[in-house]
Design an enzyme around this catalytic site. Sequence first.
Site, mmCIF file in Angstrom:
data_model
loop_
_atom_site.group_PDB
_atom_site.id
_atom_site.type_symbol
_atom_site.label_atom_id
_atom_site.label_comp_id
_atom_site.label_asym_id
_atom_site.label_seq_id
_atom_site.Cartn_x
_atom_site.Cartn_y
_atom_site.Cartn_z
ATOM 1 N N CYS A 1 0.813 -1.193 0.030
ATOM 2 C CA CYS A 1 -0.027 -0.074 0.005
ATOM 3 C C CYS A 1 1.010 1.193 0.040
ATOM 4 C CB CYS A 1 -0.627 -0.049 1.363
ATOM 5 S SG CYS A 1 -2.172 1.440 1.335
ATOM 6 N N ASP B 1 0.547 3.975 1.640
ATOM 7 C CA ASP B 1 0.455 4.425 3.011
ATOM 8 C C ASP B 1 1.809 4.740 3.368
ATOM 9 O OD1 ASP B 1 0.288 4.795 5.873
ATOM 10 O OD2 ASP B 1 -1.914 3.996 5.714
ATOM 11 N N ARG C 1 3.044 5.141 6.320
ATOM 12 C CA ARG C 1 3.355 4.532 7.490
ATOM 13 C C ARG C 1 3.914 3.256 7.264
ATOM 14 N NH1 ARG C 1 -2.464 5.162 10.180
ATOM 15 N NH2 ARG C 1 -2.794 4.434 8.020
ATOM 16 N N HIS D 1 -2.256 -3.656 5.155
ATOM 17 C CA HIS D 1 -2.009 -3.378 6.698
ATOM 18 C C HIS D 1 -3.257 -3.234 7.386
ATOM 19 C CE1 HIS D 1 -2.624 0.977 6.130
ATOM 20 N NE2 HIS D 1 -2.168 0.578 4.698
ATOM 21 N N CYS E 1 -6.126 0.269 7.021
ATOM 22 C CA CYS E 1 -5.971 0.787 5.524
ATOM 23 C C CYS E 1 -7.071 1.691 5.168
ATOM 24 C CB CYS E 1 -5.963 -0.380 4.578
ATOM 25 S SG CYS E 1 -5.555 0.143 2.976
#
Length: 209
Positions: A39, A41, A43, A95, A98
């Site tokens: 992803c 993302d 993080r 994750h 999400c």
Amino acid sequence: MEKIFENNKKWVSGKLAQDSEYFAKLAEGQSPQYLYIGCSDSRVPANAITGTEPGEMFVHRNIANMVVHTDMNLLSVLQYAVEVLKVKDIIVCGHYGCGGVAAAASNKQFGLIDNWLRNIKDVIRLHEEEIKSISEEEARLRRLVELNVVEQVHNLAKTSIIQNAMLSENPPKLHGLVYDLKEGFLRNLNVELSTFDKHSHIYNITENK
């Protein structure tokens, strides 16, 4: 941007302190063992959470770690990783927490991304009975994250790239992982392709033309 350049200088200095030939060796080429599909993302940085160094992991990231058969970007990365780099393991990593999965589970409009999230809604449709049986929202979304990873691994197995690779002597192994933002650990979903195998007569390629 000043911070970016300053951090870069510190990183270079640190690497050269460990090995004066570090960058010269990297410049010679790459031979990664892994292809990581994750992803976007911020993080969930691929190398950081897996403890891999530059050169060890080929990376593709998009919203909600999707494997979409019309995504030429993903397919180009996949083909290069499999046929040129000869990666040994292909990882789809989702994750918990999400935002893309949560958005797909809602009935709200978010704009252009809605067309991308339709692919996750298909995952919900395929597993609607199980999803609906989970009353607590966080638990329901966590399970959807897992199911999405499973379906994306199946989508990988359906591609002509992987189908052709499976006919080779050393085909890559497919893995489905989930990263827990709250704990930092990766979890192996041990994705079985048995449900995909039921439809092998539809998807399987028997001859590499």
